[in-house]
Design a protein around this motif. Structure first.
Motif, PDB file in Angstrom:
ATOM      1  N   GLY A  56     104.819  41.414  43.389  1.00 57.99           N
ATOM      2  CA  GLY A  56     104.650  42.268  44.569  1.00 57.99           C
ATOM      3  C   GLY A  56     105.971  42.493  45.284  1.00 57.99           C
ATOM      4  N   THR A  60     107.887  46.133  45.506  1.00 61.20           N
ATOM      5  CA  THR A  60     108.222  46.638  46.841  1.00 61.20           C
ATOM      6  C   THR A  60     109.726  46.800  47.002  1.00 61.20           C
ATOM      7  OG1 THR A  60     106.283  45.475  47.679  1.00 61.20           O
ATOM      8  CG2 THR A  60     107.868  46.232  49.292  1.00 61.20           C
ATOM      9  N   VAL A  63     110.842  49.939  45.230  1.00 65.38           N
ATOM     10  CA  VAL A  63     110.540  51.142  46.018  1.00 65.38           C
ATOM     11  C   VAL A  63     111.588  51.313  47.110  1.00 65.38           C
ATOM     12  CG1 VAL A  63     108.871  52.154  47.629  1.00 65.38           C
ATOM     13  CG2 VAL A  63     108.068  51.128  45.501  1.00 65.38           C
ATOM     14  N   ALA A  64     111.950  50.226  47.772  1.00 67.41           N
ATOM     15  CA  ALA A  64     112.973  50.292  48.819  1.00 67.41           C
ATOM     16  C   ALA A  64     114.325  50.720  48.241  1.00 67.41           C
ATOM     17  CB  ALA A  64     113.096  48.952  49.530  1.00 67.41           C
ATOM     18  N   LYS A  94     108.657  49.896  56.003  1.00 62.08           N
ATOM     19  CA  LYS A  94     107.357  49.417  55.543  1.00 62.08           C
ATOM     20  C   LYS A  94     107.525  48.455  54.371  1.00 62.08           C
ATOM     21  CE  LYS A  94     104.737  53.436  57.008  1.00 62.08           C
ATOM     22  NZ  LYS A  94     104.010  54.648  56.595  1.00 62.08           N
ATOM     23  N   CYS A  95     108.492  48.729  53.509  1.00 63.57           N
ATOM     24  CA  CYS A  95     108.761  47.830  52.383  1.00 63.57           C
ATOM     25  C   CYS A  95     109.231  46.464  52.873  1.00 63.57           C
ATOM     26  CB  CYS A  95     109.801  48.444  51.442  1.00 63.57           C
ATOM     27  SG  CYS A  95     109.180  49.813  50.458  1.00 63.57           S
ATOM     28  N   THR A  96     110.046  46.441  53.925  1.00 62.65           N
ATOM     29  CA  THR A  96     110.499  45.144  54.436  1.00 62.65           C
ATOM     30  C   THR A  96     109.326  44.326  54.959  1.00 62.65           C
ATOM     31  OG1 THR A  96     111.019  46.058  56.624  1.00 62.65           O
ATOM     32  CG2 THR A  96     112.817  45.965  55.019  1.00 62.65           C
ATOM     33  N   THR A  98     106.251  44.581  53.966  1.00 63.57           N
ATOM     34  CA  THR A  98     105.445  44.189  52.807  1.00 63.57           C
ATOM     35  C   THR A  98     106.062  42.982  52.107  1.00 63.57           C
ATOM     36  OG1 THR A  98     104.784  46.503  52.537  1.00 63.57           O
ATOM     37  CG2 THR A  98     104.375  45.027  50.689  1.00 63.57           C
ATOM     38  N   VAL A  99     107.380  42.969  51.982  1.00 56.65           N
ATOM     39  CA  VAL A  99     108.062  41.812  51.386  1.00 56.65           C
ATOM     40  C   VAL A  99     107.815  40.570  52.238  1.00 56.65           C
ATOM     41  CG1 VAL A  99     110.340  40.814  50.921  1.00 56.65           C
ATOM     42  CG2 VAL A  99     109.805  43.107  50.117  1.00 56.65           C
ATOM     43  N   THR A 135     115.057  39.442  55.463  1.00 56.62           N
ATOM     44  CA  THR A 135     114.292  40.683  55.425  1.00 56.62           C
ATOM     45  C   THR A 135     114.074  41.226  56.827  1.00 56.62           C
ATOM     46  OG1 THR A 135     113.199  39.832  53.452  1.00 56.62           O
ATOM     47  CG2 THR A 135     112.205  41.742  54.487  1.00 56.62           C
TER      48      THR A 135
END
Length: 160
Positions: A56, A60, A63-64, A94-96, A98-99, A135
């Protein structure tokens, strides 16, 4: 080639190389680690939740990286203060988060797993907390970059 184009090209190459490294880790290193763990401890599936979190994070992060690559392209084309740049920054932010979510899931799993097995999970948990800190810093930097772009976008007259 001017200085701005040279520096953005350099950054694009770095982003591409980081992406290759993440892809190689997902394709070669993680499955090999899972295979070795399955051989050493047959019937023990305790590694799988961590693998899910790791994949995951890798997806993610990829994508970032792609959004950063797009953002550098916008900067090269003098579209740094555009709606497209703002969208890329929003996706990166949003990716940060999610991480951070996946890291928190891994930390919770490690803590629960340590309770049942008697292992000491302090080292991996502290590494996870350092990952959350790094992050979070990236999320704050992205937020700082978003504000001037929003201000420029709001100050421009709307073409109706």
């Amino acid at each position: 080639m001017n200085v701005k184009r040279g520096s953005t090209t350099f950054l694009k190459v770095i982003i591409f190389l980081i992406g290759i490294a993440v892809l190689a880790a997902c394709i070669f290193l993680l499955p090999e680690a899972a295979r070795r763990d399955a051989i050493e401890r047959p019937g023990d599936y305790s590694l799988y939740p961590l693998l899910v979190c790791t994949y995951g994070i890798c997806i993610t992060f990829s994508v970032a990286l792609y959004q950063i690559f797009k953002l550098l392209t916008y900067i090269e084309k003098n579209n740094a203060f555009s709606e497209l740049s703002l969208q890329s920054l929003k996706i990166i932010k949003k990716c940060t988060f999610t991480v951070i979510f996946f890291i928190l899931l891994a930390i919770v799993y490690l803590r629960v797993h340590a309770q049942f097995t008697g292992d000491d999970a302090a080292g991996p948990i502290s590494l996870g907390l350092m990952g959350i800190l790094a992050t979070s810093i990236i999320a704050a930097i992205v937020d700082v970059f978003q504000k001037p772009i929003k201000n420029v976008m709001d100050s421009q007259p709307k073409n109706n």
